[in-house]
Scaffold this motif. Structure first.
Motif, mmCIF file in Angstrom:
data_model
loop_
_atom_site.group_PDB
_atom_site.id
_atom_site.type_symbol
_atom_site.label_atom_id
_atom_site.label_comp_id
_atom_site.label_asym_id
_atom_site.label_seq_id
_atom_site.Cartn_x
_atom_site.Cartn_y
_atom_site.Cartn_z
ATOM 1 N N ILE A 210 0.840 -1.205 0.000
ATOM 2 C CA ILE A 210 0.000 0.000 0.000
ATOM 3 C C ILE A 210 0.873 1.253 0.000
ATOM 4 C CG2 ILE A 210 -1.649 1.348 1.350
ATOM 5 C CD1 ILE A 210 -2.787 -1.368 2.336
ATOM 6 N N PHE A 211 1.913 1.249 0.838
ATOM 7 C CA PHE A 211 2.826 2.395 0.913
ATOM 8 C C PHE A 211 3.532 2.628 -0.421
ATOM 9 C CE2 PHE A 211 7.248 3.796 1.446
ATOM 10 C CZ PHE A 211 7.054 5.051 2.004
ATOM 11 N N LEU A 212 4.064 1.561 -1.010
ATOM 12 C CA LEU A 212 4.800 1.689 -2.268
ATOM 13 C C LEU A 212 3.888 2.119 -3.416
ATOM 14 C CD1 LEU A 212 7.045 -1.483 -1.910
ATOM 15 C CD2 LEU A 212 7.831 0.899 -1.824
ATOM 16 N N LEU A 213 2.669 1.590 -3.455
ATOM 17 C CA LEU A 213 1.709 1.996 -4.493
ATOM 18 C C LEU A 213 1.355 3.474 -4.344
ATOM 19 C CD1 LEU A 213 -0.740 -1.056 -4.619
ATOM 20 C CD2 LEU A 213 0.779 -0.288 -6.452
ATOM 21 N N ALA A 214 1.182 3.934 -3.102
ATOM 22 C CA ALA A 214 0.888 5.347 -2.866
ATOM 23 C C ALA A 214 2.051 6.222 -3.325
ATOM 24 C CB ALA A 214 0.602 5.575 -1.381
ATOM 25 N N LEU A 215 3.270 5.781 -3.062
ATOM 26 C CA LEU A 215 4.451 6.543 -3.464
ATOM 27 C C LEU A 215 4.584 6.608 -4.980
ATOM 28 C CD1 LEU A 215 6.859 8.035 -2.242
ATOM 29 C CD2 LEU A 215 8.150 5.910 -2.356
ATOM 30 N N VAL A 216 4.376 5.479 -5.638
ATOM 31 C CA VAL A 216 4.431 5.448 -7.105
ATOM 32 C C VAL A 216 3.369 6.372 -7.698
ATOM 33 C CG1 VAL A 216 4.007 4.000 -9.135
ATOM 34 C CG2 VAL A 216 5.456 3.154 -7.286
ATOM 35 N N THR A 217 2.173 6.357 -7.118
ATOM 36 C CA THR A 217 1.078 7.202 -7.598
ATOM 37 C C THR A 217 1.396 8.684 -7.411
ATOM 38 O OG1 THR A 217 -0.515 5.450 -7.050
ATOM 39 C CG2 THR A 217 -1.391 7.666 -7.403
ATOM 40 N N LEU A 218 1.937 9.039 -6.232
ATOM 41 C CA LEU A 218 2.293 10.430 -5.953
ATOM 42 C C LEU A 218 3.368 10.940 -6.916
ATOM 43 C CD1 LEU A 218 2.354 10.461 -2.034
ATOM 44 C CD2 LEU A 218 0.760 11.676 -3.524
ATOM 45 N N GLN A 219 4.247 10.050 -7.359
ATOM 46 C CA GLN A 219 5.294 10.433 -8.301
ATOM 47 C C GLN A 219 4.805 10.440 -9.743
ATOM 48 O OE1 GLN A 219 8.755 7.956 -7.640
ATOM 49 N NE2 GLN A 219 9.257 8.962 -5.713
ATOM 50 N N GLY A 220 3.536 10.078 -9.941
ATOM 51 C CA GLY A 220 2.962 10.088 -11.282
ATOM 52 C C GLY A 220 3.416 8.938 -12.156
ATOM 53 N N ASP A 221 3.832 7.824 -11.535
ATOM 54 C CA ASP A 221 4.375 6.696 -12.292
ATOM 55 C C ASP A 221 3.449 5.481 -12.307
ATOM 56 O OD1 ASP A 221 6.718 8.026 -12.947
ATOM 57 O OD2 ASP A 221 7.735 7.403 -11.102
ATOM 58 N N PHE A 222 2.170 5.676 -11.939
ATOM 59 C CA PHE A 222 1.283 4.519 -11.871
ATOM 60 C C PHE A 222 1.056 3.904 -13.246
ATOM 61 C CE2 PHE A 222 -2.711 2.193 -11.354
ATOM 62 C CZ PHE A 222 -2.416 1.455 -10.213
ATOM 63 N N ALA A 223 0.951 4.745 -14.273
ATOM 64 C CA ALA A 223 0.774 4.225 -15.632
ATOM 65 C C ALA A 223 1.993 3.400 -16.048
ATOM 66 C CB ALA A 223 0.544 5.370 -16.612
ATOM 67 N N SER A 224 3.181 3.894 -15.686
ATOM 68 C CA SER A 224 4.412 3.149 -15.989
ATOM 69 C C SER A 224 4.437 1.828 -15.239
ATOM 70 C CB SER A 224 5.640 3.985 -15.605
ATOM 71 O OG SER A 224 5.675 5.194 -16.327
ATOM 72 N N LEU A 225 3.904 1.838 -14.023
ATOM 73 C CA LEU A 225 3.849 0.614 -13.217
ATOM 74 C C LEU A 225 2.986 -0.442 -13.916
ATOM 75 C CD1 LEU A 225 4.466 -0.694 -10.329
ATOM 76 C CD2 LEU A 225 2.185 0.105 -9.729
ATOM 77 N N ARG A 226 1.838 -0.018 -14.429
ATOM 78 C CA ARG A 226 0.946 -0.965 -15.112
ATOM 79 C C ARG A 226 1.587 -1.514 -16.379
ATOM 80 N NH1 ARG A 226 -4.847 1.763 -15.767
ATOM 81 N NH2 ARG A 226 -3.505 3.443 -16.546
ATOM 82 N N GLU A 227 2.254 -0.638 -17.125
ATOM 83 C CA GLU A 227 2.919 -1.092 -18.349
ATOM 84 C C GLU A 227 4.058 -2.058 -18.031
ATOM 85 O OE1 GLU A 227 2.187 -0.591 -21.610
ATOM 86 O OE2 GLU A 227 0.338 0.212 -20.734
ATOM 87 N N GLU A 228 4.805 -1.731 -16.993
ATOM 88 C CA GLU A 228 5.925 -2.593 -16.597
ATOM 89 C C GLU A 228 5.409 -3.946 -16.111
ATOM 90 O OE1 GLU A 228 9.867 -3.002 -16.848
ATOM 91 O OE2 GLU A 228 8.992 -0.996 -16.989
#
Length: 296
Positions: A50-68
């Motif tokens: 949960i913490f790491l997902l929140a951090l990725v989202t705050l950095q604007g990298d959630f789309a990159s996370l899904r693609e990766e």
């Protein structure tokens, strides 16, 4: 902090990570009084994800996370199965069977295991200092495992020592495989937890760990997930990015086991054994020899 140099910032971030790591053995010790290793891993892994997902989202990298995740799901499943699933399951078993002071001291020998495993895998060469460091570290392990009775070879808890040593093998293997990982570091570790959590839940369900829970260990498990598995990684990663000399930051790690002994005695009320202090001293000397040779 904007007026500080990058190296000064790196030291602050590094010290923050080391301070958090130094409290983990105490948190393990307290939590495992109420939870099984699998139960602790379920809670801590979920909180960390949960913490790491929140951090990725705050950095604007959630789309990159899904693609990766789509491109590297096999790698993410492989790395997640090693860490956090297998590594922490074995490590927590060691902490459950041994005094926390002994388990954490033995776990610090993973750097020696890494050096020896790098020979066949990364085709690296061993130096004379590697052998000296290994001798010092494993003499320390033997001293801790026998609680000073080396001549008698009477181990205080041989299965617990075996789990602690096995955890160093898993952790070293993870970092060797990690040299081939092309995923961005934060996204990679987030995906590891995302793919590992179902494995952890399946294991806990299969072993019947969901049938009984003790909420007294909940908050220490949340602490472990948030700080040991989450924030400490971010701080350490940032420290390595900012410094112009990684060995300067890496040397901070020697503070962690020493601080950990203090927290265990003062917070967890765990009597510190003389054999642990002597054995830990040998391990730290070995790691210092190895680290000094590599920095040169």
């Amino acid at each position: 902090m904007s007026k500080l140099s990058n190296n000064a910032k790196a030291m602050i971030f590094g010290l923050g990570a080391v301070l958090l790591w130094s409290t983990v053995a105490t948190a393990f010790s307290i939590s495992l009084q109420h939870l099984s290793p699998a139960q602790l891993l379920v809670i801590a892994s979920a909180v960390s994800l949960i913490f790491l997902l929140a951090l990725v989202t705050l950095q604007g990298d959630f789309a990159s996370l899904r693609e990766e995740a789509k491109k590297t799901w096999r790698s993410s499943l492989f790395f997640g199965a090693i860490n956090p699933f297998l590594y922490y399951l074995v490590l927590l078993q060691a902490y459950d069977m041994l005094p926390a002071q002994e388990a954490q001291a033995i776990n610090y020998t993973w750097a020696i295991v890494l050096s020896f495993m790098a020979v066949p895998i990364l085709k690296q060469r061993l130096k004379g200092t590697d052998y000296i460091a290994a001798f010092a570290c494993y003499f320390g392990v033997l001293y801790i495992a026998t609680r000073g009775a080396i001549s008698d070879l009477e181990f205080s808890n041989l299965p617990g020592v075996a789990f602690a040593l096995f955890s160093t093998l898993i952790w070293a293997s993870y970092w060797l495989f990690n040299t081939k990982d092309t995923r961005p570091s934060l996204i990679g570790i987030t995906l590891n937890f995302a793919f590992a959590l179902p494995l952890i839940l399946i294991y806990a369900a299969f072993t019947g760990e969901f049938s009984h829970w003790n909420t007294q260990g909940l908050w220490s498990a949340v602490y472990i997930g948030l700080f040991e598995m989450g924030l400490s990684f971010v701080l350490w990663n940032q420290a390595l990015k900012l410094t112009d000399k990684a060995s300067r930051v890496a040397n901070l790690i020697f503070l962690s086991p020493l601080l950990s002994i203090v927290w265990l005695s003062q917070i967890a009320d765990e009597p510190i054994l003389a054999s642990t202090l002597i054995g830990l001293g040998c391990i730290l000397i070995g790691l210092f020899i190895q680290n000094s040779a590599k920095s040169k």
